[in-house]
Design a protein around this motif. Structure first.
Motif, PDB file in Angstrom:
ATOM      1  N   GLY A 226     -59.951 -23.784  -9.899  1.00 53.25           N
ATOM      2  CA  GLY A 226     -60.682 -24.421  -9.080  1.00 53.25           C
ATOM      3  C   GLY A 226     -60.167 -25.541  -9.062  1.00 53.25           C
ATOM      4  O   GLY A 226     -60.934 -26.346  -7.745  1.00 53.25           O
ATOM      5  N   ASP A 227     -59.681 -27.121  -9.452  1.00 52.87           N
ATOM      6  CA  ASP A 227     -59.574 -28.264  -9.106  1.00 52.87           C
ATOM      7  C   ASP A 227     -58.456 -28.255  -8.376  1.00 52.87           C
ATOM      8  O   ASP A 227     -57.196 -27.531  -7.671  1.00 52.87           O
ATOM      9  CB  ASP A 227     -59.221 -28.849  -9.991  1.00 52.87           C
ATOM     10  CG  ASP A 227     -59.773 -28.970 -12.009  1.00 52.87           C
ATOM     11  OD1 ASP A 227     -61.278 -28.541 -11.172  1.00 52.87           O
ATOM     12  OD2 ASP A 227     -58.918 -29.562 -12.578  1.00 52.87           O
ATOM     13  N   ILE A 228     -58.913 -29.118  -7.267  1.00 53.46           N
ATOM     14  CA  ILE A 228     -57.822 -29.505  -6.371  1.00 53.46           C
ATOM     15  C   ILE A 228     -56.226 -30.312  -6.941  1.00 53.46           C
ATOM     16  O   ILE A 228     -56.525 -31.261  -7.513  1.00 53.46           O
ATOM     17  CB  ILE A 228     -58.574 -30.536  -4.866  1.00 53.46           C
ATOM     18  CG1 ILE A 228     -59.897 -29.512  -4.188  1.00 53.46           C
ATOM     19  CG2 ILE A 228     -57.159 -31.204  -4.395  1.00 53.46           C
ATOM     20  CD1 ILE A 228     -60.411 -30.175  -3.744  1.00 53.46           C
TER      21      ILE A 228
ATOM     22  N   GLU B 209     -54.346 -32.319  -1.975  1.00 49.44           N
ATOM     23  CA  GLU B 209     -53.967 -32.449  -1.036  1.00 49.44           C
ATOM     24  C   GLU B 209     -53.114 -32.914   0.414  1.00 49.44           C
ATOM     25  O   GLU B 209     -52.431 -33.991   1.075  1.00 49.44           O
ATOM     26  CB  GLU B 209     -55.838 -33.589  -0.145  1.00 49.44           C
ATOM     27  CG  GLU B 209     -56.080 -32.959   0.886  1.00 49.44           C
ATOM     28  CD  GLU B 209     -57.725 -33.957   1.432  1.00 49.44           C
ATOM     29  OE1 GLU B 209     -58.835 -33.845   0.715  1.00 49.44           O
ATOM     30  OE2 GLU B 209     -57.197 -35.542   2.450  1.00 49.44           O
TER      31      GLU B 209
ATOM     32  N   HIS C 170     -55.942 -27.943   1.130  1.00 47.36           N
ATOM     33  CA  HIS C 170     -56.190 -28.552  -0.268  1.00 47.36           C
ATOM     34  C   HIS C 170     -55.278 -27.768  -0.925  1.00 47.36           C
ATOM     35  O   HIS C 170     -55.440 -26.206  -0.791  1.00 47.36           O
ATOM     36  CB  HIS C 170     -57.217 -28.559  -0.579  1.00 47.36           C
ATOM     37  CG  HIS C 170     -58.563 -29.375   0.080  1.00 47.36           C
ATOM     38  ND1 HIS C 170     -59.474 -28.768  -0.274  1.00 47.36           N
ATOM     39  CD2 HIS C 170     -58.382 -30.357   0.124  1.00 47.36           C
ATOM     40  CE1 HIS C 170     -60.323 -30.268   0.307  1.00 47.36           C
ATOM     41  NE2 HIS C 170     -59.108 -31.731   0.849  1.00 47.36           N
TER      42      HIS C 170
ATOM     43  N   ILE D 141     -54.893 -25.221  -4.416  1.00 49.53           N
ATOM     44  CA  ILE D 141     -56.390 -25.604  -5.365  1.00 49.53           C
ATOM     45  C   ILE D 141     -55.431 -24.635  -6.758  1.00 49.53           C
ATOM     46  O   ILE D 141     -54.219 -23.365  -6.759  1.00 49.53           O
ATOM     47  CB  ILE D 141     -57.680 -24.851  -5.170  1.00 49.53           C
ATOM     48  CG1 ILE D 141     -57.829 -24.687  -3.728  1.00 49.53           C
ATOM     49  CG2 ILE D 141     -58.167 -24.089  -6.767  1.00 49.53           C
ATOM     50  CD1 ILE D 141     -58.434 -26.341  -4.089  1.00 49.53           C
ATOM     51  N   LYS D 142     -55.606 -24.856  -8.145  1.00 52.94           N
ATOM     52  CA  LYS D 142     -54.920 -24.633  -9.557  1.00 52.94           C
ATOM     53  C   LYS D 142     -56.037 -22.785  -8.904  1.00 52.94           C
ATOM     54  O   LYS D 142     -57.397 -23.218  -9.298  1.00 52.94           O
ATOM     55  CB  LYS D 142     -55.565 -25.205  -9.980  1.00 52.94           C
ATOM     56  CG  LYS D 142     -53.957 -24.585 -11.452  1.00 52.94           C
ATOM     57  CD  LYS D 142     -54.010 -25.856 -12.986  1.00 52.94           C
ATOM     58  CE  LYS D 142     -53.449 -25.018 -14.065  1.00 52.94           C
ATOM     59  NZ  LYS D 142     -53.588 -26.032 -15.246  1.00 52.94           N
TER      60      LYS D 142
END
Length: 345
Positions: A42-44, A47, A68, A70-71
């Motif tokens: 859920g982390d970016i 970018e 973005h 996103i993991k």
């Protein structure tokens, strides 16, 4: 051939670990790989800022929104591979212990929905094992290898009548990889011989692997079959090369794994030119397939740098797929200078 398994990981050496650590802040895509490895779901991770439309006036702001990366949430086997990478590259002993505990449950050594998928899971767990085996108790190593040899024997003894062409390529990869893991030179040598026969007989000078794209036993689209075929060949070549048999230099008829990889890079950008099966292959299709399965292309880039691959990598990095080589943007961060050849040579 000098059969010399190193047991650091199937697809990299200490040199790549050292480079990943020492140049972490100097190479942009390597930074993104580290960010991906250490991020939570859920982390970016990064970018990407697209360029402003050159035709827009100064008063207009026609710049698209940043993209973005996103993991994603990872499945259990992918988490095991990720923890093994953290152990080997980030020296995270806790992650290594988690990976070892997962390995002892027999993760990855079960039948999947297809033979190729089963083999891919087996290769992924073998890669994880190779990365953490140095931190495992000797008794655990012996126990895991016992499970592994039993399961891989059952796969390598599969009735060939029922196999698709790509199944056979993935079995070649399994023969080489299991030879490395078990230090079984017979398995390794058999896989190397099968690989060489494939390069000699099945890769057209333009790059397509005709038996893969024309295989009537396969139900998935031809482009996806071609991607899977080249992925299997890439992982076979890299595992063998790391263990002493340089299959990247095997170029009969001036044809190699890189010939097929370059073929796919071309159609990644020009899907309307694709002539095998799908009449309506689109850029969305090729990009989706590479987004999901394309981690192996970093390995091919590291070894041979297929023509045009830089643009593909700019779109896709960081690349991770536990079943297609792992976090290859981290493990194969250096790019080999490309030979001056045309698109298909």
């Amino acid at each position: 051939m000098a059969f010399e398994p190193k047991h650091l990981g199937l697809y990299f050496s200490q040199a790549e670990i050292d480079t990943a650590r020492s140049e972490r802040e100097d190479i942009e895509h390597l930074q993104s790989a580290w960010q991906w490895l250490l991020a939570e779901a859920g982390d970016i991770v990064i970018e990407r800022k697209p360029e402003k439309n050159s035709e827009a006036s100064d008063e207009e702001d026609d710049t698209p929104e940043p993209e973005h990366v996103i993991k994603p949430e990872l499945d259990a086997l992918s988490l095991c591979v990720q923890d093994a990478l953290k152990f080997r590259f980030a020296e995270d002993a806790t992650a290594g212990k988690r990976a070892a505990q997962q390995l002892m449950t027999g993760i990855g050594l079960q039948d999947a929905s297809t033979l190729s998928e089963t083999i891919q899971s087996t290769l992924a767990v073998a890669h994880a094992f190779e990365m953490v085996r140095a931190g495992m108790a000797d008794s655990d190593v012996t126990q895991w290898q016992s499970q592994f040899v039993t399961f891989t024997n059952s796969l390598l003894d599969t009735n060939q009548v029922d196999q698709s062409y790509n199944d056979k390529l993935w079995l070649t990869a399994l023969s080489v990889v299991s030879g490395v893991v078990l230090e079984d030179e017979t398995r390794f040598t058999n896989g190397v011989a099968q690989f060489k026969q494939t390069i000699q007989a099945d890769i057209h000078p333009e790059g397509y692997v005709k038996p893969a794209v024309q295989d009537a036993k396969e139900s998935v689209p031809a482009f996806q079959r071609m991607v899977s075929a080249v992925a299997a060949l890439t992982l076979t070549a890299e595992a063998a090369t790391r263990a002493g048999e340089d299959l990247w230099s095997f170029e009969p008829r001036d044809v190699s794994v890189n010939t097929a990889a370059t073929y796919l890079v071309y159609y990644y950008f020009y899907p309307d030119k694709w002539r095998w099966g799908e009449d309506d292959l689109t850029e969305d299709d090729t990009r989706a397939i590479f987004a999901e399965q394309g981690a192996w292309i970093e390995i091919a880039t590291f070894r041979a740098n297929p023509r045009g691959v830089e643009l593909l990598l700019d779109e896709r990095r960081p690349l991770f797929n536990a079943y297609m080589g792992g976090l290859t943007t981290l493990t194969h961060q250096k790019t080999k200078k490309r030979k001056k050849r045309g698109w298909f040579r």
